[in-house]
Design a protein around this motif. Sequence first.
Motif, PDB file in Angstrom:
ATOM      1  N   LEU A   1      45.237  69.764  -7.550  1.00  8.32           N
ATOM      2  CA  LEU A   1      44.622  71.097  -7.281  1.00  8.32           C
ATOM      3  C   LEU A   1      44.768  71.939  -8.339  1.00  8.32           C
ATOM      4  CD1 LEU A   1      45.740  71.721  -3.605  1.00  8.32           C
ATOM      5  CD2 LEU A   1      43.411  71.044  -4.347  1.00  8.32           C
ATOM      6  N   GLU A   2      45.829  71.923  -9.115  1.00  4.22           N
ATOM      7  CA  GLU A   2      46.113  72.833 -10.352  1.00  4.22           C
ATOM      8  C   GLU A   2      45.071  72.400 -11.480  1.00  4.22           C
ATOM      9  OE1 GLU A   2      50.343  72.684 -11.239  1.00  4.22           O
ATOM     10  OE2 GLU A   2      50.643  73.378  -9.464  1.00  4.22           O
ATOM     11  N   LEU A   3      44.770  71.105 -11.570  1.00  4.20           N
ATOM     12  CA  LEU A   3      43.852  70.368 -12.708  1.00  4.20           C
ATOM     13  C   LEU A   3      42.542  70.810 -12.400  1.00  4.20           C
ATOM     14  CD1 LEU A   3      45.252  66.693 -12.914  1.00  4.20           C
ATOM     15  CD2 LEU A   3      45.066  68.494 -14.842  1.00  4.20           C
ATOM     16  N   PHE A   4      42.307  70.854 -11.100  1.00 10.27           N
ATOM     17  CA  PHE A   4      40.732  71.432 -10.683  1.00 10.27           C
ATOM     18  C   PHE A   4      40.636  72.775 -11.042  1.00 10.27           C
ATOM     19  CE2 PHE A   4      37.553  72.631  -7.846  1.00 10.27           C
ATOM     20  CZ  PHE A   4      36.535  71.835  -8.041  1.00 10.27           C
ATOM     21  N   ALA A   5      41.769  73.836 -10.580  1.00 11.52           N
ATOM     22  CA  ALA A   5      41.807  75.092 -10.629  1.00 11.52           C
ATOM     23  C   ALA A   5      41.630  75.529 -12.239  1.00 11.52           C
ATOM     24  CB  ALA A   5      42.746  75.807 -10.056  1.00 11.52           C
ATOM     25  N   ALA A   6      42.325  74.511 -12.923  1.00 10.78           N
ATOM     26  CA  ALA A   6      42.261  74.825 -14.372  1.00 10.78           C
ATOM     27  C   ALA A   6      40.822  74.742 -15.099  1.00 10.78           C
ATOM     28  CB  ALA A   6      43.469  74.166 -15.330  1.00 10.78           C
ATOM     29  N   ALA A   7      40.175  73.575 -14.646  1.00  7.62           N
ATOM     30  CA  ALA A   7      38.992  73.004 -15.090  1.00  7.62           C
ATOM     31  C   ALA A   7      37.942  74.142 -14.789  1.00  7.62           C
ATOM     32  CB  ALA A   7      38.572  71.709 -14.241  1.00  7.62           C
ATOM     33  N   TYR A   8      38.255  74.687 -13.547  1.00  7.53           N
ATOM     34  CA  TYR A   8      36.974  75.730 -13.082  1.00  7.53           C
ATOM     35  C   TYR A   8      37.350  76.778 -14.013  1.00  7.53           C
ATOM     36  CZ  TYR A   8      34.281  78.870 -10.139  1.00  7.53           C
ATOM     37  OH  TYR A   8      33.122  79.447  -9.933  1.00  7.53           O
ATOM     38  N   HIS A   9      38.602  77.359 -14.203  1.00  5.30           N
ATOM     39  CA  HIS A   9      38.766  78.500 -15.115  1.00  5.30           C
ATOM     40  C   HIS A   9      38.155  78.369 -16.422  1.00  5.30           C
ATOM     41  CE1 HIS A   9      40.726  81.913 -16.757  1.00  5.30           C
ATOM     42  NE2 HIS A   9      41.118  81.217 -17.802  1.00  5.30           N
ATOM     43  N   GLN A  10      38.536  76.949 -17.062  1.00  3.57           N
ATOM     44  CA  GLN A  10      37.944  76.698 -18.445  1.00  3.57           C
ATOM     45  C   GLN A  10      36.366  76.841 -18.373  1.00  3.57           C
ATOM     46  OE1 GLN A  10      39.862  72.951 -19.029  1.00  3.57           O
ATOM     47  NE2 GLN A  10      41.310  73.914 -20.332  1.00  3.57           N
ATOM     48  N   ALA A  11      35.625  76.343 -17.582  1.00  3.26           N
ATOM     49  CA  ALA A  11      34.278  76.414 -17.362  1.00  3.26           C
ATOM     50  C   ALA A  11      33.747  77.778 -17.272  1.00  3.26           C
ATOM     51  CB  ALA A  11      33.718  75.466 -16.007  1.00  3.26           C
ATOM     52  N   PHE A  12      34.560  78.375 -16.539  1.00  4.79           N
ATOM     53  CA  PHE A  12      34.216  79.882 -16.465  1.00  4.79           C
ATOM     54  C   PHE A  12      34.223  80.713 -17.819  1.00  4.79           C
ATOM     55  CE2 PHE A  12      34.536  84.308 -15.123  1.00  4.79           C
ATOM     56  CZ  PHE A  12      33.381  84.443 -13.981  1.00  4.79           C
ATOM     57  N   VAL A  13      35.392  80.745 -18.282  1.00  5.34           N
ATOM     58  CA  VAL A  13      35.847  81.219 -19.731  1.00  5.34           C
ATOM     59  C   VAL A  13      34.509  80.834 -20.626  1.00  5.34           C
ATOM     60  CG1 VAL A  13      36.949  81.231 -21.542  1.00  5.34           C
ATOM     61  CG2 VAL A  13      38.107  81.619 -19.117  1.00  5.34           C
ATOM     62  N   ALA A  14      33.978  79.473 -20.363  1.00  2.49           N
ATOM     63  CA  ALA A  14      32.946  78.826 -21.555  1.00  2.49           C
ATOM     64  C   ALA A  14      31.585  79.494 -21.076  1.00  2.49           C
ATOM     65  CB  ALA A  14      32.834  77.613 -21.418  1.00  2.49           C
ATOM     66  N   GLY A  15      31.599  80.103 -20.131  1.00  2.00           N
ATOM     67  CA  GLY A  15      30.220  80.757 -19.838  1.00  2.00           C
ATOM     68  C   GLY A  15      29.594  79.996 -18.500  1.00  2.00           C
ATOM     69  N   LEU A  16      30.136  79.023 -18.118  1.00  2.00           N
ATOM     70  CA  LEU A  16      29.263  78.406 -17.145  1.00  2.00           C
ATOM     71  C   LEU A  16      29.538  78.894 -15.678  1.00  2.00           C
ATOM     72  CD1 LEU A  16      30.339  74.552 -17.963  1.00  2.00           C
ATOM     73  CD2 LEU A  16      28.068  75.854 -18.346  1.00  2.00           C
ATOM     74  N   ARG A  17      28.651  79.022 -14.674  1.00  2.00           N
ATOM     75  CA  ARG A  17      28.925  79.577 -13.545  1.00  2.00           C
ATOM     76  C   ARG A  17      28.438  78.619 -12.305  1.00  2.00           C
ATOM     77  NH1 ARG A  17      31.232  82.035 -16.637  1.00  2.00           N
ATOM     78  NH2 ARG A  17      31.157  84.508 -16.742  1.00  2.00           N
ATOM     79  N   PRO A  18      29.042  77.601 -12.477  1.00  2.00           N
ATOM     80  CA  PRO A  18      29.012  76.598 -11.319  1.00  2.00           C
ATOM     81  C   PRO A  18      29.151  77.307  -9.663  1.00  2.00           C
ATOM     82  CG  PRO A  18      31.137  76.055 -12.278  1.00  2.00           C
ATOM     83  CD  PRO A  18      30.376  77.187 -12.834  1.00  2.00           C
ATOM     84  N   ALA A  19      28.023  77.031  -9.073  1.00  2.00           N
ATOM     85  CA  ALA A  19      27.996  77.740  -7.771  1.00  2.00           C
ATOM     86  C   ALA A  19      28.983  77.111  -6.655  1.00  2.00           C
ATOM     87  CB  ALA A  19      26.254  77.737  -7.388  1.00  2.00           C
ATOM     88  N   GLY A  20      28.971  75.879  -6.624  1.00  2.00           N
ATOM     89  CA  GLY A  20      30.022  74.838  -5.713  1.00  2.00           C
ATOM     90  C   GLY A  20      30.911  74.300  -6.461  1.00  2.00           C
ATOM     91  N   ARG A  21      31.980  74.194  -5.592  1.00  2.00           N
ATOM     92  CA  ARG A  21      33.187  73.511  -6.064  1.00  2.00           C
ATOM     93  C   ARG A  21      33.418  72.557  -5.128  1.00  2.00           C
ATOM     94  NH1 ARG A  21      37.586  77.437  -7.428  1.00  2.00           N
ATOM     95  NH2 ARG A  21      36.876  78.472  -5.493  1.00  2.00           N
ATOM     96  N   ILE A  22      33.388  71.179  -5.222  1.00  2.00           N
ATOM     97  CA  ILE A  22      33.397  70.117  -4.306  1.00  2.00           C
ATOM     98  C   ILE A  22      34.675  69.378  -4.864  1.00  2.00           C
ATOM     99  CG2 ILE A  22      32.461  68.054  -3.305  1.00  2.00           C
ATOM    100  CD1 ILE A  22      29.972  69.009  -4.485  1.00  2.00           C
TER     101      ILE A  22
END
Length: 179
Positions: free
Chosen positions: A154-175
């Motif tokens: 869960l921590e790896l996933f949260a970190a990945a989402y944060h990295q994507a967000f910081v890079a400018g990606l805005r994925p609508a869904g998280r599965i």
Amino acid sequence: MAEVIAVVKANAFGHGDVRVAHTAMRTGASGLGVTTYHEAFGLRRAGITAPILTWLISPGDDHEAALAAELDIAVGTLDVLEAIARVCVTTRRTGRIHLHVDCGMNREGARSSELLPLIHRSRALERAGLIRVIGLMGHLPDAGLGPEHNEEGLELFAAAYHQAFVAGLRPAGRIRNGN
């Protein structure tokens, strides 16, 4: 409201993928999940028009057919991302991508050391109009045991989402897929 993707891989675990897919969509699922393009193509041939996410992807797979079938594609490597981008250029289609994160399953998805290059290249391809990162997914190694057994994933996933967000990606869904 949370979106639910019904996983119908392996013939819906032996229960009949088309029948289960219809039931899932009738009862509120927002999409379907399968492992391979082959499984997704079978659902499309059966008339299923719902969004379908597929996640065991190889560079040699028929990405052109996948884009034509309007599949959502989970991408966990730069090689697969580049192969899909090349097809997007030649077909003039925009690929719908989920970044696939290895959350500890150790069999698919980008590992921590591979993730940032995948995120940055995805962002560049998104800016070029070739792909759209619409989601993030990962398999938890012990999902059936509960969150306390999956803290690292869960921590790896949260970190990945944060990295994507910081890079400018805005994925609508998280599965998060626990199987």
